[in-house]
Design a protein around this motif. Sequence first.
Motif, PDB file in Angstrom:
ATOM      1  N   LYS A 107      -1.336   4.084 -13.991  1.00  0.00           N
ATOM      2  CA  LYS A 107      -1.049   3.235 -12.832  1.00  0.00           C
ATOM      3  C   LYS A 107      -1.290   1.750 -13.123  1.00  0.00           C
ATOM      4  N   GLU A 108      -2.417   1.419 -13.728  1.00  0.00           N
ATOM      5  CA  GLU A 108      -2.745   0.000 -13.954  1.00  0.00           C
ATOM      6  C   GLU A 108      -1.748  -0.647 -14.913  1.00  0.00           C
ATOM      7  N   PHE A 109      -1.318   0.090 -15.942  1.00  0.00           N
ATOM      8  CA  PHE A 109      -0.300  -0.423 -16.867  1.00  0.00           C
ATOM      9  C   PHE A 109       1.005  -0.721 -16.112  1.00  0.00           C
ATOM     10  N   VAL A 110       1.403   0.221 -15.256  1.00  0.00           N
ATOM     11  CA  VAL A 110       2.672   0.083 -14.531  1.00  0.00           C
ATOM     12  C   VAL A 110       2.605  -1.091 -13.561  1.00  0.00           C
ATOM     13  N   LEU A 111       1.516  -1.194 -12.819  1.00  0.00           N
ATOM     14  CA  LEU A 111       1.361  -2.306 -11.860  1.00  0.00           C
ATOM     15  C   LEU A 111       1.400  -3.657 -12.570  1.00  0.00           C
ATOM     16  N   LYS A 112       0.677  -3.754 -13.660  1.00  0.00           N
ATOM     17  CA  LYS A 112       0.645  -5.022 -14.399  1.00  0.00           C
ATOM     18  C   LYS A 112       2.019  -5.344 -14.969  1.00  0.00           C
ATOM     19  N   ALA A 113       2.711  -4.317 -15.474  1.00  0.00           N
ATOM     20  CA  ALA A 113       4.051  -4.519 -16.030  1.00  0.00           C
ATOM     21  C   ALA A 113       5.015  -5.011 -14.954  1.00  0.00           C
ATOM     22  N   LEU A 114       4.879  -4.478 -13.740  1.00  0.00           N
ATOM     23  CA  LEU A 114       5.737  -4.891 -12.628  1.00  0.00           C
ATOM     24  C   LEU A 114       5.476  -6.358 -12.285  1.00  0.00           C
ATOM     25  N   ILE A 115       4.207  -6.711 -12.164  1.00  0.00           N
ATOM     26  CA  ILE A 115       3.837  -8.094 -11.822  1.00  0.00           C
ATOM     27  C   ILE A 115       4.258  -9.059 -12.931  1.00  0.00           C
ATOM     28  N   ASN A 116       4.204  -8.590 -14.180  1.00  0.00           N
ATOM     29  CA  ASN A 116       4.606  -9.415 -15.325  1.00  0.00           C
ATOM     30  C   ASN A 116       6.113  -9.639 -15.375  1.00  0.00           C
TER      31      ASN A 116
ATOM     32  N   VAL B 156       8.555  -9.418 -12.482  1.00  0.00           N
ATOM     33  CA  VAL B 156       9.347  -9.794 -11.312  1.00  0.00           C
ATOM     34  C   VAL B 156       8.410 -10.301 -10.212  1.00  0.00           C
ATOM     35  N   VAL B 157       8.955 -11.064  -9.271  1.00  0.00           N
ATOM     36  CA  VAL B 157       8.152 -11.539  -8.134  1.00  0.00           C
ATOM     37  C   VAL B 157       7.881 -10.358  -7.194  1.00  0.00           C
ATOM     38  N   VAL B 158       6.609 -10.111  -6.903  1.00  0.00           N
ATOM     39  CA  VAL B 158       6.201  -8.950  -6.108  1.00  0.00           C
ATOM     40  C   VAL B 158       5.525  -9.424  -4.821  1.00  0.00           C
ATOM     41  N   LYS B 159       6.123  -9.068  -3.665  1.00  0.00           N
ATOM     42  CA  LYS B 159       5.489  -9.396  -2.383  1.00  0.00           C
ATOM     43  C   LYS B 159       4.390  -8.392  -2.059  1.00  0.00           C
ATOM     44  N   SER B 160       4.697  -7.102  -2.235  1.00  0.00           N
ATOM     45  CA  SER B 160       3.688  -6.063  -2.020  1.00  0.00           C
ATOM     46  C   SER B 160       4.099  -4.803  -2.767  1.00  0.00           C
ATOM     47  N   VAL B 161       3.138  -3.898  -2.930  1.00  0.00           N
ATOM     48  CA  VAL B 161       3.393  -2.615  -3.596  1.00  0.00           C
ATOM     49  C   VAL B 161       2.829  -1.488  -2.738  1.00  0.00           C
ATOM     50  N   TYR B 162       3.653  -0.467  -2.533  1.00  0.00           N
ATOM     51  CA  TYR B 162       3.229   0.782  -1.896  1.00  0.00           C
ATOM     52  C   TYR B 162       3.433   1.904  -2.900  1.00  0.00           C
ATOM     53  N   GLN B 163       2.753   3.025  -2.691  1.00  0.00           N
ATOM     54  CA  GLN B 163       2.922   4.154  -3.607  1.00  0.00           C
ATOM     55  C   GLN B 163       3.031   5.462  -2.844  1.00  0.00           C
ATOM     56  N   LYS B 164       3.717   6.419  -3.466  1.00  0.00           N
ATOM     57  CA  LYS B 164       3.829   7.783  -2.942  1.00  0.00           C
ATOM     58  C   LYS B 164       3.406   8.727  -4.067  1.00  0.00           C
ATOM     59  N   LYS B 165       2.330   9.450  -3.840  1.00  0.00           N
ATOM     60  CA  LYS B 165       1.888  10.444  -4.834  1.00  0.00           C
ATOM     61  C   LYS B 165       2.560  11.765  -4.496  1.00  0.00           C
ATOM     62  N   ARG B 166       3.547  12.134  -5.303  1.00  0.00           N
ATOM     63  CA  ARG B 166       4.405  13.288  -4.996  1.00  0.00           C
ATOM     64  C   ARG B 166       3.925  14.546  -5.720  1.00  0.00           C
ATOM     65  N   PHE B 167       2.635  14.635  -5.957  1.00  0.00           N
ATOM     66  CA  PHE B 167       2.132  15.781  -6.717  1.00  0.00           C
ATOM     67  C   PHE B 167       0.862  16.334  -6.075  1.00  0.00           C
TER      68      PHE B 167
ATOM     69  N   PHE C  78      -0.602   1.849   0.813  1.00  0.00           N
ATOM     70  CA  PHE C  78      -0.629   0.436   0.420  1.00  0.00           C
ATOM     71  C   PHE C  78      -1.460   0.250  -0.846  1.00  0.00           C
ATOM     72  N   VAL C  79      -0.923  -0.512  -1.796  1.00  0.00           N
ATOM     73  CA  VAL C  79      -1.618  -0.731  -3.065  1.00  0.00           C
ATOM     74  C   VAL C  79      -2.090  -2.171  -3.194  1.00  0.00           C
ATOM     75  N   MET C  80      -1.178  -3.146  -2.984  1.00  0.00           N
ATOM     76  CA  MET C  80      -1.552  -4.548  -3.204  1.00  0.00           C
ATOM     77  C   MET C  80      -0.505  -5.481  -2.592  1.00  0.00           C
ATOM     78  N   GLY C  81      -0.883  -6.776  -2.513  1.00  0.00           N
ATOM     79  CA  GLY C  81       0.040  -7.789  -2.044  1.00  0.00           C
ATOM     80  C   GLY C  81      -0.112  -8.084  -0.563  1.00  0.00           C
ATOM     81  N   GLU C  82       0.936  -8.681   0.012  1.00  0.00           N
ATOM     82  CA  GLU C  82       0.968  -9.035   1.434  1.00  0.00           C
ATOM     83  C   GLU C  82       1.874  -8.056   2.161  1.00  0.00           C
TER      84      GLU C  82
END
Length: 394
Positions: free
Chosen positions: A135-144, A146-157, A169-173
């Motif tokens: 998760k932390e790798f993916v979040l950092k890669a996303l922020i690195n 593109v411009v990110v206003k907020s991040v939500y997640q769905k754990k489908r498992f 809710f994960v982060m952002g505004e």
Amino acid sequence: MNIKIKNNFINKLVKGYPLIEKDAVINSQDLKEEGKIIRVTDEKGKFLGKGYYGIQNKGIGWILTNSESEEVNQSFFDKKLQKAIALRKSFFEDPDTTAFRVFNGEGDGIGGIIIDYYDGHFVLNWYSAGIYAFKEFVLKALINSVVVKSVYQKKRFDTKGQYMDEDDFVMGEPPEFPLIVKENGVNFAVYLNDGAMVGVFLDQREVRKTIRDTYSKGKTVLNMFSYTGAFSVFAALGGAIKTTSVDLANRSLPKTSEQFSINGIDPKEQNIVVMDVFHYFKYAIKKKLMFDLVILDPPSFAKSKKFTFSAAKDYKNLLKDTIAITEDDGIIVASTNSSSFDMKKFKGYIDAAFKESGSTYKIEEQFSLPDDFKTIKEFKEGNYLKVVFIRKLK
């Protein structure tokens, strides 16, 4: 961690099949902790690929690289995300469409995760505890990337493969909900904080546009398994005389009304029916209701009080019911997201349904996944969507 693959599965992996199937692994008992990097070899120890251990459907993990020297680290995730975002450049630049898929699992090189974009807000869908470990790798890669206003997640498992209910809710505004996004100039109200489904299925974008632009004008339209009524909204905007949306879920009434309202359509002038779809067919025949355009987009699997529907088993009979209430020269939009059969088999169901109904037909056009839902030819089941526009001749 090394895992060995049975000889009869090796050719498939060598050709680029990314899923590590449970039945393919000789020493699966050695796999203990999801999220661990695994080195995949043949029975003699020859390197085949590197991936991660994560239980998802029939798989126990995904191949991430065929290079023994490539590390699965922050740089690896950065490169995958940046490449995926670059491929969607035209989507990011289109002011008429502000909701689309940014990362499509194995199609973009990392099986087990998909990322959707909603006007600057992102939703991450995790399909195993294995990929969630990154998760932390993916979040950092996303922020690195593109411009990110907020991040939500769905754990489908979880143990039953169902959505795990927790704070999304994960982060952002966070935006105010409903968040209004656009698709080909049409508004959608979405709720990124409201469970597994946010209010629209993005894979049907081209199908909705075609319904609006080509098939709706002056037609009576029936939308079965209507969810939040997206097909109905596009049909109404395309000039349909009237739309009827049918879904078993109680929430479909307020949700569909909302989608009409934010597009300047009075929901009271449309017909929104909360009813078991299978009962509605009987009701329509009893009331002698006929439609010019019927949209049939059932889930792969559905259960009501008296009936269990499986696309692979029951789609033909569903089509026969549909044919019975479709006007001659009318259109049936037959759609399925089942990955258990291909387009050829789907067309076989269509042909059988018309033959058994004593009707004839012509296929007008067909669709699979749009460009933002990137797939690879080595993993055919990843291209799951099959949509056929069928004209009922008589």
